[in-house]
Design an enzyme around this catalytic site. Sequence first.
Site, PDB file in Angstrom:
ATOM      1  N   HIS A 497       0.835  -1.199   0.000  1.00  0.00           N
ATOM      2  CA  HIS A 497       0.000   0.000   0.000  1.00  0.00           C
ATOM      3  C   HIS A 497       0.872   1.252   0.000  1.00  0.00           C
ATOM      4  O   HIS A 497       0.628   2.204  -0.744  1.00  0.00           O
ATOM      5  CB  HIS A 497      -0.916   0.003   1.236  1.00  0.00           C
ATOM      6  CG  HIS A 497      -2.154  -0.814   1.083  1.00  0.00           C
ATOM      7  ND1 HIS A 497      -3.163  -0.476   0.201  1.00  0.00           N
ATOM      8  CD2 HIS A 497      -2.558  -1.952   1.707  1.00  0.00           C
ATOM      9  CE1 HIS A 497      -4.127  -1.378   0.288  1.00  0.00           C
ATOM     10  NE2 HIS A 497      -3.785  -2.277   1.191  1.00  0.00           N
ATOM     11  N   ARG A 502       3.525   5.988  -2.603  1.00  0.00           N
ATOM     12  CA  ARG A 502       4.673   6.850  -2.345  1.00  0.00           C
ATOM     13  C   ARG A 502       5.871   6.594  -3.243  1.00  0.00           C
ATOM     14  O   ARG A 502       6.971   7.070  -2.959  1.00  0.00           O
ATOM     15  CB  ARG A 502       5.101   6.699  -0.877  1.00  0.00           C
ATOM     16  CG  ARG A 502       4.023   7.123   0.109  1.00  0.00           C
ATOM     17  CD  ARG A 502       3.585   8.547  -0.108  1.00  0.00           C
ATOM     18  NE  ARG A 502       2.588   8.975   0.879  1.00  0.00           N
ATOM     19  CZ  ARG A 502       1.928  10.118   0.843  1.00  0.00           C
ATOM     20  NH1 ARG A 502       2.155  10.965  -0.152  1.00  0.00           N
ATOM     21  NH2 ARG A 502       1.040  10.421   1.757  1.00  0.00           N
TER      22      ARG A 502
END
Length: 548
Positions: A497, A502
């Site tokens: 995730h 990111r």
Amino acid sequence: MTETPAPPAPSFRSDMTVELVKHSASDTDVLWAARVSTAGEQSLDELNKDPERSKGLINYLMRDRHGSPFEHNSMTFFISAPLFVFREFHRHRVGWCLAGDTEITLESEAGNLRRKTIKDLYQQWHHGVEDQLPWSAGGVTWHAKAGKWRAQVWRQGVCHYLGLHESREAAESAVLEFRDQHPTTRLRRLGSVRRNHVRCYDEETLTAQRARIVDVIESGVKQLIKITTAAGRELRCSVDHAVFTPDGWCKAGELRVGDAVMAAGTAARPSDRLVPPGLRRGIGVWTSMQRERLIAEQDVCHLCSRPFARQDLALDHVIPVVDDLSRALDESNLAPACADCHATKSAGEQARAKRGGKVAVARPDEIVAVIEDGEEMTYDLSVEGPWHNFLANGIVVHNSYNEESGRYRQLQPVFYIPDASRKLVQQGRPGKYEFVAGTEEQHELTSRSMAEVYRKAYETYEEMLAAGVAREVARAVLPVGLYSSMYATCNARSLMHFLGLRTQHEQAKVPSFPQREIEMVGELMEEQWAKLMPLTYAAFNANGRVAP
């Protein structure tokens, strides 16, 4: 005469460091979880016989988003990065999660306790609090001329006439029905919610303490287990959540029936009768003999953090003798204290010893059942140290975010300045922008300006500390470019995730626009994870870098 050491000069970095300090993570963990749930324990013998079959199973789990098999592993990273990176990073903490109906014990400054579910705490922390009364006035009145009860409601400046009724109950029912059909509530943001503190515990003395909440996090839908204790307490959490036991911290999934967890309880308050007068005098003599050796010529009071000469300081038992007699002759339990602080603390200790009664402590509570409990949205807390724990349904649990604290040590002057490879100029609008390289002049301005601000900020910080200002107050002048460090624990699912949001990658189905500095941290974590779980990592990329 001892010279005072020169204060450290600010230094500057442009890199991030990530160290994998411990782990229990491999592709076998995924295969084990998936095959046991469908084929039973006998399937474990087949794990290493057919590599291609294993590869296909992991790819199937990733493609069809069967997430729970990817959660039965753990990785702990030690990360050094600027503060502004951690402000984004801690939103992706993983694994250690609690069910939304878990009640957190909050403690006021006066010591009063109350409970609030962690889901409600999250809603109030991030979205505000709804008023209990609707935006409407009016109600039921007696209409003398008609001889009946009149029902009407004013709502947002408009009067809604609900007719005449034979009985008051019928009129009130009409008003309630209207309000149920037209719910309107105000949303208020209460600053007091963010000043909440939780009941926590000193892990050495087991006595109750108080810690400020730093953040409340929604951690995503996770598989839960339910732990039930002999006292009737129930804790619903993920298998990776850390629970305090008589033997230290343990993952919830490792606990079995017959084990014990530490839970809220009470014990007899220490009495001065437990320390005979002769022994008390002996402890005092021994303590005074250590004074010249353990207090420097110029030292700092551990209670008020102000500097004093040796003759103005006494040795204080950090953990009072009345609380733990075994630490009375322990040098590590001694610290300098000024006359005022020492007198105030001693008076409080004596008053408490004479009063007797009960004191809040953590006590063992035996586990009587551990069962799987389905999947649902989970939440977690981040709390200030030094203990980083809190009460969840009366059981002591840990938070999963431990960052270097500026309350308990002086922060070092290491600051972030981007190097020449950092793109400085943003073009386009939000959602469609891109960063491009800056000019030499822009890079020179950025480096020079940051360095000047950092030096001035740290000089001010040191000046405030020298004047006796508490570290937790003085740190407010330091910029977010200051380097800090933390431990972060995650499992493979939550790490995916994090990487999906990111990091930028050519195989990603969903575009991401991360800040470059947190992407640098993500890239280093990804590099180490890829070596631990190569099949899972390959399936993650092959399926568009979307976490299951």
